[in-house]
Motif scaffolding. Structure first.
Motif, PDB file in Angstrom:
ATOM      1  N   ASP A   1       0.829  -1.214   0.000  1.00 18.47           N
ATOM      2  CA  ASP A   1       0.000   0.000   0.000  1.00 18.47           C
ATOM      3  C   ASP A   1       0.866   1.267   0.000  1.00 18.47           C
ATOM      4  OD1 ASP A   1       0.852   0.374   2.608  1.00 18.47           O
ATOM      5  OD2 ASP A   1      -0.910  -0.587   3.465  1.00 18.47           O
TER       6      ASP A   1
ATOM      7  N   ASN B   1       0.672  -6.450   2.356  1.00 16.81           N
ATOM      8  CA  ASN B   1      -0.569  -7.057   2.838  1.00 16.81           C
ATOM      9  C   ASN B   1      -0.811  -8.386   2.141  1.00 16.81           C
ATOM     10  OD1 ASN B   1      -1.736  -4.702   4.485  1.00 16.81           O
ATOM     11  ND2 ASN B   1      -1.183  -3.766   2.535  1.00 16.81           N
TER      12      ASN B   1
ATOM     13  N   LEU C   1      -2.541 -11.388   0.678  1.00 21.02           N
ATOM     14  CA  LEU C   1      -3.860 -11.634   0.130  1.00 21.02           C
ATOM     15  C   LEU C   1      -4.206 -13.108   0.233  1.00 21.02           C
ATOM     16  CD1 LEU C   1      -5.854  -9.784  -1.058  1.00 21.02           C
ATOM     17  CD2 LEU C   1      -4.687  -9.938  -3.229  1.00 21.02           C
TER      18      LEU C   1
ATOM     19  N   TYR D   1     -13.255 -18.166  -5.651  1.00 19.21           N
ATOM     20  CA  TYR D   1     -14.171 -17.049  -5.464  1.00 19.21           C
ATOM     21  C   TYR D   1     -14.931 -17.195  -4.145  1.00 19.21           C
ATOM     22  CZ  TYR D   1     -17.793 -13.611  -6.491  1.00 19.21           C
ATOM     23  OH  TYR D   1     -18.625 -12.534  -6.430  1.00 19.21           O
TER      24      TYR D   1
ATOM     25  N   LEU E   1     -12.720 -16.458  -1.201  1.00 13.14           N
ATOM     26  CA  LEU E   1     -12.508 -15.009  -1.049  1.00 13.14           C
ATOM     27  C   LEU E   1     -13.728 -14.353  -0.425  1.00 13.14           C
ATOM     28  CD1 LEU E   1     -10.922 -13.103  -4.055  1.00 13.14           C
ATOM     29  CD2 LEU E   1     -10.186 -13.182  -1.691  1.00 13.14           C
TER      30      LEU E   1
ATOM     31  N   VAL F   1     -14.061 -11.955   2.855  1.00 13.39           N
ATOM     32  CA  VAL F   1     -14.599 -10.602   2.949  1.00 13.39           C
ATOM     33  C   VAL F   1     -15.624 -10.533   4.072  1.00 13.39           C
ATOM     34  CG1 VAL F   1     -15.962  -8.829   1.797  1.00 13.39           C
ATOM     35  CG2 VAL F   1     -14.206 -10.059   0.539  1.00 13.39           C
ATOM     36  N   LEU F   2     -16.499 -11.520   4.086  1.00  9.84           N
ATOM     37  CA  LEU F   2     -17.542 -11.591   5.106  1.00  9.84           C
ATOM     38  C   LEU F   2     -16.907 -11.580   6.494  1.00  9.84           C
ATOM     39  CD1 LEU F   2     -20.488 -11.670   4.667  1.00  9.84           C
ATOM     40  CD2 LEU F   2     -20.461 -14.142   4.801  1.00  9.84           C
TER      41      LEU F   2
ATOM     42  N   ASN G   1     -13.881 -10.500   7.292  1.00  3.96           N
ATOM     43  CA  ASN G   1     -13.174  -9.249   7.550  1.00  3.96           C
ATOM     44  C   ASN G   1     -14.108  -8.167   8.059  1.00  3.96           C
ATOM     45  OD1 ASN G   1     -10.390  -9.550   7.080  1.00  3.96           O
ATOM     46  ND2 ASN G   1     -10.721  -9.623   4.881  1.00  3.96           N
ATOM     47  N   ILE G   2     -15.332  -8.119   7.501  1.00  2.52           N
ATOM     48  CA  ILE G   2     -16.210  -7.034   7.918  1.00  2.52           C
ATOM     49  C   ILE G   2     -17.038  -7.395   9.135  1.00  2.52           C
ATOM     50  CG2 ILE G   2     -16.315  -5.975   5.631  1.00  2.52           C
ATOM     51  CD1 ILE G   2     -18.960  -7.150   5.141  1.00  2.52           C
TER      52      ILE G   2
ATOM     53  N   GLY H   1      -4.593  -8.901   8.650  1.00  4.72           N
ATOM     54  CA  GLY H   1      -4.793  -7.459   8.646  1.00  4.72           C
ATOM     55  C   GLY H   1      -4.562  -6.834  10.014  1.00  4.72           C
TER      56      GLY H   1
ATOM     57  N   LEU I   1     -22.205  -7.927   1.494  1.00  4.72           N
ATOM     58  CA  LEU I   1     -21.075  -8.472   0.766  1.00  4.72           C
ATOM     59  C   LEU I   1     -20.911  -7.754  -0.561  1.00  4.72           C
ATOM     60  CD1 LEU I   1     -19.159 -10.646   1.462  1.00  4.72           C
ATOM     61  CD2 LEU I   1     -20.783 -12.317   0.643  1.00  4.72           C
ATOM     62  N   GLN I   2     -22.003  -7.471  -1.226  1.00  5.80           N
ATOM     63  CA  GLN I   2     -21.932  -6.720  -2.469  1.00  5.80           C
ATOM     64  C   GLN I   2     -23.285  -6.107  -2.812  1.00  5.80           C
ATOM     65  OE1 GLN I   2     -22.188  -9.101  -6.271  1.00  5.80           O
ATOM     66  NE2 GLN I   2     -21.222 -10.632  -4.984  1.00  5.80           N
TER      67      GLN I   2
ATOM     68  N   LYS J   1     -15.515 -10.522 -11.389  1.00  3.28           N
ATOM     69  CA  LYS J   1     -16.022 -10.456 -10.023  1.00  3.28           C
ATOM     70  C   LYS J   1     -14.936 -10.876  -9.033  1.00  3.28           C
ATOM     71  CE  LYS J   1     -21.020 -11.020 -10.055  1.00  3.28           C
ATOM     72  NZ  LYS J   1     -21.125 -10.089  -8.937  1.00  3.28           N
ATOM     73  N   TYR J   2     -14.131 -11.829  -9.433  1.00  6.20           N
ATOM     74  CA  TYR J   2     -13.047 -12.307  -8.580  1.00  6.20           C
ATOM     75  C   TYR J   2     -12.047 -11.179  -8.313  1.00  6.20           C
ATOM     76  CZ  TYR J   2      -9.320 -15.270  -6.762  1.00  6.20           C
ATOM     77  OH  TYR J   2      -8.354 -15.834  -5.963  1.00  6.20           O
ATOM     78  N   VAL J   3     -11.677 -10.495  -9.369  1.00  3.80           N
ATOM     79  CA  VAL J   3     -10.704  -9.407  -9.239  1.00  3.80           C
ATOM     80  C   VAL J   3     -11.256  -8.303  -8.333  1.00  3.80           C
ATOM     81  CG1 VAL J   3      -9.508  -7.582 -10.500  1.00  3.80           C
ATOM     82  CG2 VAL J   3      -9.613  -9.883 -11.439  1.00  3.80           C
TER      83      VAL J   3
ATOM     84  N   LEU K   1     -13.456  -8.623  -5.936  1.00  3.60           N
ATOM     85  CA  LEU K   1     -13.431  -9.118  -4.560  1.00  3.60           C
ATOM     86  C   LEU K   1     -12.033  -9.047  -3.971  1.00  3.60           C
ATOM     87  CD1 LEU K   1     -15.351 -12.415  -3.812  1.00  3.60           C
ATOM     88  CD2 LEU K   1     -15.557 -10.207  -2.709  1.00  3.60           C
ATOM     89  N   GLN K   2     -11.053  -9.420  -4.807  1.00 11.28           N
ATOM     90  CA  GLN K   2      -9.676  -9.444  -4.355  1.00 11.28           C
ATOM     91  C   GLN K   2      -9.233  -8.033  -3.943  1.00 11.28           C
ATOM     92  OE1 GLN K   2      -6.428 -10.482  -7.148  1.00 11.28           O
ATOM     93  NE2 GLN K   2      -6.368 -12.361  -5.975  1.00 11.28           N
TER      94      GLN K   2
ATOM     95  N   ARG L   1     -11.107  -5.797  -2.893  1.00 15.14           N
ATOM     96  CA  ARG L   1     -11.801  -5.450  -1.657  1.00 15.14           C
ATOM     97  C   ARG L   1     -11.103  -6.030  -0.450  1.00 15.14           C
ATOM     98  NH1 ARG L   1     -17.860  -6.437   0.022  1.00 15.14           N
ATOM     99  NH2 ARG L   1     -17.568  -5.154   1.863  1.00 15.14           N
ATOM    100  N   VAL L   2     -10.659  -7.281  -0.548  1.00 18.48           N
ATOM    101  CA  VAL L   2      -9.934  -7.899   0.562  1.00 18.48           C
ATOM    102  C   VAL L   2      -8.694  -7.080   0.870  1.00 18.48           C
ATOM    103  CG1 VAL L   2      -8.635  -9.906   1.336  1.00 18.48           C
ATOM    104  CG2 VAL L   2     -10.755 -10.215   0.084  1.00 18.48           C
ATOM    105  N   LEU L   3      -7.977  -6.717  -0.173  1.00 15.24           N
ATOM    106  CA  LEU L   3      -6.760  -5.933  -0.025  1.00 15.24           C
ATOM    107  C   LEU L   3      -7.067  -4.630   0.709  1.00 15.24           C
ATOM    108  CD1 LEU L   3      -3.992  -6.653  -0.912  1.00 15.24           C
ATOM    109  CD2 LEU L   3      -4.334  -5.430  -3.040  1.00 15.24           C
TER     110      LEU L   3
ATOM    111  N   ASN M   1      -9.678  -4.026   2.660  1.00 16.71           N
ATOM    112  CA  ASN M   1     -10.131  -4.282   4.016  1.00 16.71           C
ATOM    113  C   ASN M   1      -8.977  -4.454   4.985  1.00 16.71           C
ATOM    114  OD1 ASN M   1     -12.967  -4.195   4.150  1.00 16.71           O
ATOM    115  ND2 ASN M   1     -13.112  -6.127   3.054  1.00 16.71           N
ATOM    116  N   ILE M   2      -7.921  -5.148   4.528  1.00 20.03           N
ATOM    117  CA  ILE M   2      -6.833  -5.400   5.468  1.00 20.03           C
ATOM    118  C   ILE M   2      -5.811  -4.270   5.494  1.00 20.03           C
ATOM    119  CG2 ILE M   2      -7.078  -7.915   5.410  1.00 20.03           C
ATOM    120  CD1 ILE M   2      -4.782  -8.145   3.587  1.00 20.03           C
ATOM    121  N   SER M   3      -5.881  -3.344   4.530  1.00 17.30           N
ATOM    122  CA  SER M   3      -4.826  -2.325   4.498  1.00 17.30           C
ATOM    123  C   SER M   3      -5.308  -0.898   4.730  1.00 17.30           C
ATOM    124  CB  SER M   3      -4.078  -2.393   3.169  1.00 17.30           C
ATOM    125  OG  SER M   3      -4.878  -1.878   2.131  1.00 17.30           O
TER     126      SER M   3
ATOM    127  N   TYR N   1     -21.647  -2.400   4.295  1.00 19.65           N
ATOM    128  CA  TYR N   1     -20.718  -2.839   3.249  1.00 19.65           C
ATOM    129  C   TYR N   1     -19.273  -2.564   3.648  1.00 19.65           C
ATOM    130  CZ  TYR N   1     -18.497  -2.957  -1.400  1.00 19.65           C
ATOM    131  OH  TYR N   1     -17.681  -3.230  -2.460  1.00 19.65           O
TER     132      TYR N   1
ATOM    133  N   GLY O   1     -18.150  -2.302   6.625  1.00 17.49           N
ATOM    134  CA  GLY O   1     -17.765  -2.996   7.848  1.00 17.49           C
ATOM    135  C   GLY O   1     -17.608  -2.058   9.038  1.00 17.49           C
TER     136      GLY O   1
END
Lengths: 208, 208
Positions: free
Chosen positions: A77, A83, A85, A148, A151, A155-156, A158-159, A191, B85-86, B147-149, B151-152, B154-156, B158-160, B189, B191
């Motif tokens: 970042d 971070n 993944l 997918y 992942l 996300v679920l 994490n939040i 995280g 989640l989305q 959609k995978y990208v 989400l990815q 988003r994870v990044l 969320n943790i950073s 959304y 969190g």
DNA sequence: CGCTAGTCTTAAACTTGTTTAAGGGTACTT
DNA sequence: AAGTACCCTTAAACAAGTTTAAGACTAGCG
């Protein structure tokens, strides 16, 4: 394009191939001709600890199957913090799927945490597989579907969860890795700071 | 199996179909026969605000294309809190992909935040499309890859990132939605609590 | 052997986000 | 016109997680 000595086909070890065949076999059985195709397309490489198979700015050119060892995929970042993944221990695929398909430069790194043995397939060969053996379409769709879902659960988590809950979930999902990896890597995945993970571990152990 | 009045094919409005054709056309052009197939397979439904198209425990039986309106997909944790989640506004697909392919009960809900018009396709029809028109294999792989990208990333995030950074990123990614949706939904959304989002908004507005 | 780099823990001060509670605003019912 | 449901904000006390700093314990290396 690099020409490592183990690039020429036919050099792939039987042990590695067996691992790959078994992986696919768990989804659906492979025919002899499909095994032959895989044998001729997969390229075997050994990767040293700390070595990168993908760096930020490069296009991800290959799907990598991990025969042994463990990788981590991470982004950096603005503050320069890494971070994590995902981890990819043995019997897993790893790639920056976005970069691989779009052929745009990746924003991620993939680094070996342990010495690794891998099988790689390049995009043109993967497309060849898709076209000539329709079954692989399904294989790789199933792979990405599973990733997918994984992942999405993350996300679920994490939040909705605290660091402690996320850590215990991590242990359940990767009982192997929690002993194997340095806690700094796990903290980066969860995280949180390594210091806080240390606190969490302590409070968990005193609870039992 | 339910037999809603609009189930029989041919009842799909031209406006909805045009939206869907345009969506696919952005990936690759559709042939006439493929349009006909879609026309005969997609089922049109209107969904009322607050209505669910998937509830926890049900198997997700259909892929849903949103023609107009907006859905949210969320999970409920141990404490009973809903976690978004989305979102799926117009011109997006939504489904619990895990449940859809595994045919196992979903752990998620999909609810209309606004009155919606959708086109749905059931699994057997989707499989039929895959088999008879190989192009749809690719279409739906591209959809899930994207959609995978997403989400990815988003994870990044969320943790950073802090909640403030996540909120500004959300605004950039969905400039529409940030005005359209109640802030409680956005908080869920991101969190964070709605109260904290309110703080974030205030501190952001005073920064300018 | 002694040195350095990486790893793990502890503690105190601090920042980020939650909880609880309350009040005001809008919009849809009755 | 009043009632109720939902939405948004504010504030104070609290919990969760970070930062900074320090000390101890490895493991690889010259």
């Amino acid at each position: 394009m690099d020409m490592s000595p183990d690039k020429n086909p036919g050099n792939v070890s039987n042990e590695s191939l067996e691992s790959l065949f078994q992986y696919f076999g768990n989804i659906m059985p492979l025919k002899e001709i499909e095994r032959d195709e895989l044998r001729s397309m997969m390229r075997e490489r050994t990767i040293r600890r700390r070595q990168y198979i993908l760096q930020e700015g490069d296009v991800c050119k290959a799907y990598t199957y991990v025969v042994s060892g463990c990788f981590r995929m991470f982004g950096v970042d603005q503050k320069g913090t890494e971070n994590n993944l995902q981890f990819a221990p043995e019997n897993n695929w790893i790639a920056d799927i976005g970069s691989f398909f779009s052929e745009k430069p990746s924003k991620l790194f993939i680094e070996a945490i342990e010495p690794c043995l891998v099988l790689q397939i390049e995009k043109k060969d993967l497309l060849h597989l898709y076209i000539n053996h329709h079954k692989f379409d399904r294989y790789f769709r199933v792979i990405i579907e599973n990733k997918y879902v994984e992942l999405q659960n993350r996300v679920l988590q994490n939040i909705s969860s605290t660091a402690e809950e996320r850590y215990t979930a991590f242990i359940e999902q990767y009982p192997n890795l929690s002993n194997r990896l340095p806690s700094t890597q796990i903290a980066s995945y969860l995280g949180v700071t390594p210091e806080f993970l240390s606190k969490v571990r302590k409070s968990l152990s005193s609870k039992r």
